[in-house]
Design an enzyme around this catalytic site. Structure first.
Site, mmCIF file in Angstrom:
data_model
loop_
_atom_site.group_PDB
_atom_site.id
_atom_site.type_symbol
_atom_site.label_atom_id
_atom_site.label_comp_id
_atom_site.label_asym_id
_atom_site.label_seq_id
_atom_site.Cartn_x
_atom_site.Cartn_y
_atom_site.Cartn_z
ATOM 1 C CG HIS A 141 -1.021 -3.825 6.394
ATOM 2 N ND1 HIS A 141 -0.221 -2.733 6.147
ATOM 3 C CD2 HIS A 141 -0.408 -4.865 5.771
ATOM 4 C CE1 HIS A 141 0.816 -3.092 5.414
ATOM 5 N NE2 HIS A 141 0.728 -4.404 5.174
ATOM 6 C CG HIS A 158 2.283 -2.391 1.145
ATOM 7 N ND1 HIS A 158 1.027 -2.861 0.877
ATOM 8 C CD2 HIS A 158 2.802 -3.218 2.090
ATOM 9 C CE1 HIS A 158 0.792 -3.929 1.633
ATOM 10 N NE2 HIS A 158 1.852 -4.169 2.374
ATOM 11 C CD GLU A 218 6.883 -2.400 3.927
ATOM 12 O OE1 GLU A 218 6.420 -2.479 2.779
ATOM 13 O OE2 GLU A 218 7.058 -3.396 4.654
ATOM 14 C CG ASP A 231 2.794 -6.491 6.955
ATOM 15 O OD1 ASP A 231 2.188 -6.762 5.919
ATOM 16 O OD2 ASP A 231 3.872 -5.853 6.962
ATOM 17 C CG ASP A 232 3.420 -10.465 5.903
ATOM 18 O OD1 ASP A 232 2.740 -10.960 4.989
ATOM 19 O OD2 ASP A 232 3.952 -9.332 5.827
#
Ligand code: HPA
Ligand code: ZN
Length: 342
Positions: A22, A202, A205, A283-284
């Protein structure tokens, strides 16, 4: 030879083989590279220094993060920019034991600014090839549809992606979740599956468990990204556990957008106890304080995971991947061997 407990844990977390399942490539855009590429194109950005950019990374929900995420990526214009972004990520995680990465990109965040799909995917693909050759990291590319845009726009994006079928393995669904349920994209995902792509989304979330049901039943996804809200629905947990549907958890990101007020409250322990096929991802990472190693280290410390728990999470990351069965087995064996010889 035996090593001290802390050192053993450090080695398992940092050096053992792992995947990242992810990861938004645009979310790896470190401020230093934002400045470098902005300068390359002579475009102004509203910050004077890297420190000022990092200070702006104080989010209170998903949307406040997305606003900055989309703004930063607007300096990406040419194939080489996408190449530089991707190779920088691979170089960094090659030092964290990442051996396989399944990477999201957001075509519409670029095509909507006049950058062609081909420019984006070619830059990323060339870096992924280089990463495999030079760093030994295999990868699969996942094109995500921005769920706050229309289903027609997603369909156009899928059609553009059909010309790059050899480079793109799966489709995904990201951006603002609440108010944009999976059902909005049923026809797009149906076509994607018919065309031979795998699918992930996603879900759960920021939105309720119902969005996870829809992703499974209407979109035909093989994995759920995030998925924390499944915990509100015992029947859904039962299904996810018995079918071993993977959930790609991202602790630092979930705390970064304040779904949980600290890593101590991130429900990874509970998800493991319930028998869910969960693993740790980033993720980021440029925005939320860490790549996969930092995520693992943070969660290990916060909820006191032991060596077996970490090994289990690393194994889950391979089991949940789209790797070919023989390569999965090879990595699972390698993990056991490494652990036995610690
Ligand atoms: N959720 C939704 N959209 C996103 C994310 C995320 O975690 N990261 C980048 N786009
Ligand atoms: Zn994400």
């Amino acid at each position: 030879m035996s090593v001290a407990t802390d050192e053993r844990m450090r080695m398992i977390i940092q050096e053992f083989p792992k995947t990242e399942l992810h990861l938004h490539i645009e979310g790896t855009f470190e401020p230093e590279l934002v400045f470098e590429i902005a300068k390359r194109h002579n475009v102004a950005i509203p910050y004077r220094s890297v420190e000022e950019v990092r200070r702006a990374y104080d989010f209170h929900d998903l949307q406040s993060f997305l606003d900055i995420y989309y703004r930063a990526m607007s300096v990406l214009l040419h194939e080489e920019d996408f190449y530089d972004l991707t190779i920088a990520y691979l170089q960094r995680v090659s030092r964290q034991g990442v051996r396989h990465a399944e990477i999201f990109f957001d075509p519409q965040a670029h095509t909507s600014r006049g950058v062609s799909f081909e420019t984006v995917v070619t830059g990323i693909h060339k870096a992924l090839e280089e990463g495999e050759r030079r760093l030994g990291i295999s990868s699969k590319l996942i094109m995500c549809f921005l769920r706050d845009l229309s289903a027609d726009s997603a369909m156009e994006t899928l059609d553009a992606g059909l010309s790059f079928k050899n480079w793109i393995f799966a489709v995904g669904l990201d951006s603002k979740e609440l108010g944009n349920p999976p059902e909005k994209f049923e026809a797009v995902f149906k076509k994607a599956l018919d065309e031979g792509f795998m699918a992930v989304a996603h879900a759960g979330e920021e939105a309720p468990a119902e969005y996870i049901w829809q992703a499974l039943e209407l979109l035909g996804v093989s994995r759920i990204d995030h998925g924390y809200h499944c915990l509100e629905d015992a029947r859904l947990v039962e299904k996810l556990a018995s079918e071993q549907v993977p959930l790609t958890a991202c602790p630092l990101a979930a705390v970064g957008v304040r779904y949980f007020d600290s890593v101590e409250h991130f429900p990874l322990g509970k998800m493991l106890q319930l028998g869910l096929l969960v693993m740790v991802n980033s993720d980021d990472p440029a925005y939320f304080g860490g790549y996969v190693e930092e995520n693992l280290a943070a969660v290990q410390k916060a909820i006191r995971l032991n060596e077996q728990d970490i090994l289990h999470l690393l194994k889950n990351s391979f089991k949940a991947s789209f790797l070919e069965p023989e390569r999965k087995q090879k990595f699972l064996r390698e993990l056991d061997e490494k652990y036995a010889s610690l």
